[in-house]
Design a protein around this motif. Structure first.
Motif, short mmCIF file in Angstrom:
data_model
loop_
_atom_site.label_atom_id
_atom_site.label_comp_id
_atom_site.label_asym_id
_atom_site.label_seq_id
_atom_site.Cartn_x
_atom_site.Cartn_y
_atom_site.Cartn_z
N LYS A 1 -8.99 -12.62 -1.85
CA LYS A 1 -9.45 -12.21 -3.18
C LYS A 1 -8.74 -10.96 -3.69
N CYS A 2 -7.45 -10.86 -3.41
CA CYS A 2 -6.64 -9.74 -3.90
C CYS A 2 -6.18 -10.04 -5.32
N ASN A 3 -6.07 -9.00 -6.13
CA ASN A 3 -5.53 -9.23 -7.47
C ASN A 3 -4.02 -9.39 -7.38
N HIS A 4 -3.40 -9.70 -8.50
CA HIS A 4 -1.97 -10.03 -8.50
C HIS A 4 -1.10 -8.87 -8.02
N ASN A 5 -1.33 -7.67 -8.55
CA ASN A 5 -0.48 -6.54 -8.18
C ASN A 5 -0.65 -6.14 -6.72
N THR A 6 -1.85 -6.23 -6.19
CA THR A 6 -2.07 -5.95 -4.76
C THR A 6 -1.33 -6.98 -3.91
N THR A 7 -1.40 -8.23 -4.32
CA THR A 7 -0.68 -9.29 -3.60
C THR A 7 0.81 -9.01 -3.58
N ILE A 8 1.35 -8.60 -4.72
CA ILE A 8 2.79 -8.32 -4.80
C ILE A 8 3.15 -7.14 -3.89
N LYS A 9 2.29 -6.14 -3.79
CA LYS A 9 2.57 -5.00 -2.90
C LYS A 9 2.63 -5.46 -1.45
N TYR A 10 1.70 -6.34 -1.05
CA TYR A 10 1.74 -6.86 0.31
C TYR A 10 3.01 -7.68 0.55
N ILE A 11 3.41 -8.47 -0.43
CA ILE A 11 4.62 -9.28 -0.31
C ILE A 11 5.85 -8.37 -0.22
N LYS A 12 5.86 -7.28 -0.98
CA LYS A 12 6.98 -6.32 -0.90
C LYS A 12 7.07 -5.70 0.49
N ASN A 13 5.92 -5.34 1.06
CA ASN A 13 5.91 -4.78 2.42
C ASN A 13 6.45 -5.80 3.41
N PHE A 14 6.02 -7.04 3.27
CA PHE A 14 6.51 -8.12 4.12
C PHE A 14 8.03 -8.28 3.96
N ARG A 15 8.47 -8.22 2.72
CA ARG A 15 9.90 -8.38 2.42
C ARG A 15 10.73 -7.29 3.08
N LYS A 16 10.23 -6.06 3.10
CA LYS A 16 10.97 -4.96 3.74
C LYS A 16 11.16 -5.22 5.22
N VAL A 17 10.12 -5.73 5.87
CA VAL A 17 10.21 -6.03 7.30
C VAL A 17 11.17 -7.19 7.54
N ILE A 18 11.14 -8.20 6.69
CA ILE A 18 12.07 -9.33 6.81
C ILE A 18 13.51 -8.86 6.63
N ASN A 19 13.73 -7.98 5.65
CA ASN A 19 15.08 -7.44 5.44
C ASN A 19 15.54 -6.63 6.65
N LEU A 20 14.63 -5.93 7.32
CA LEU A 20 14.97 -5.22 8.55
C LEU A 20 15.44 -6.21 9.61
N ALA A 21 14.75 -7.33 9.73
CA ALA A 21 15.13 -8.36 10.71
C ALA A 21 16.50 -8.95 10.36
N ILE A 22 16.76 -9.15 9.08
CA ILE A 22 18.06 -9.70 8.66
C ILE A 22 19.17 -8.71 8.96
N LYS A 23 18.96 -7.44 8.63
CA LYS A 23 19.99 -6.42 8.83
C LYS A 23 20.29 -6.17 10.30
N ASN A 24 19.28 -6.37 11.15
CA ASN A 24 19.49 -6.21 12.59
C ASN A 24 20.03 -7.48 13.25
N GLY A 25 20.19 -8.54 12.48
CA GLY A 25 20.72 -9.77 13.04
C GLY A 25 19.70 -10.61 13.78
N TRP A 26 18.43 -10.34 13.59
CA TRP A 26 17.39 -11.11 14.25
C TRP A 26 17.01 -12.34 13.45
N LEU A 27 17.34 -12.35 12.17
CA LEU A 27 17.02 -13.47 11.29
C LEU A 27 18.24 -13.75 10.43
#
Length: 134
Positions: free
Chosen positions: A71-97
Motif C-alpha cells: 500500500k505504498c503511494n507512487h512516489n514511495t514506490t519509485i524511491k524503493y525502485i531507485k534504491n533497488f536500481r542502485k544496488v543492481i548497478n553496483l552488481a553490473i559495475k562489479n561484473g556480477w550481473l
C-alpha cells in the motif's frame, strides 16, 4: 545472489555512516532490503534469488507489490525502485550481473498536464492582492 549484493552494499554504507552517508539514508536502504526479502518470499517463495534470474518482469512485479500489497503511494514506490536500481548497478559495475535490461527501468513520476495561461490570466494574478502575508 541478490540479497548478498544488497547486504554488501548496505555494509559499505554503514562503514561510511557519518562521513559520506546520513543514518537516514542507511535506514532507507535497510528498509528497501527488508521489503525485497518479503517480496521474494511472497512472490517466489525464496529467501534469495540468483542475479541471472532477474528480468524486467521482476521490477514490474516488485512495483506492483509495493503499490498493492504494501500500500505504498507512487512516489514511495519509485524511491524503493531507485534504491533497488542502485544496488543492481553496483552488481553490473562489479561484473556480477551482465543483464542490463534491469537497470533500464525508467522512473515514472506522475506527470500532470500543463495548461498554458493566457496573457489576461497572468496579468490578473500579478495584480491580485492577497489578505494573507506571503
Amino acid at each position: 545472489m541478490l540479497i548478498e549484493v544488497f547486504e554488501y552494499h548496505n555494509h559499505q554504507l554503514k562503514e561510511l555512516e557519518g562521513t559520506s552517508y546520513a543514518s537516514a539514508t542507511i535506514k532507507r536502504y535497510t528498509t528497501t532490503l527488508d521489503h525485497i526479502k518479503a517480496f521474494l518470499v511472497f512472490k517466489y517463495k525464496l529467501n534469495d534469488i540468483p542475479l541471472n534470474r532477474l528480468k524486467y518482469s521482476f521490477i514490474t512485479d516488485l512495483e506492483h507489490y509495493f503499490k498493492v500489497t504494501r500500500k505504498c503511494n507512487h512516489n514511495t514506490t519509485i524511491k524503493y525502485i531507485k534504491n533497488f536500481r542502485k544496488v543492481i548497478n553496483l552488481a553490473i559495475k562489479n561484473g556480477w550481473l551482465f543483464i542490463q535490461q534491469v537497470s533500464e527501468q525508467e522512473n515514472r513520476r506522475s506527470h500532470l498536464p500543463y495548461f498554458h495561461k493566457s496573457k489576461n490570466e497572468c496579468l490578473f494574478k500579478r495584480n491580485c492582492r492577497f489578505s494573507i502575508c506571503r
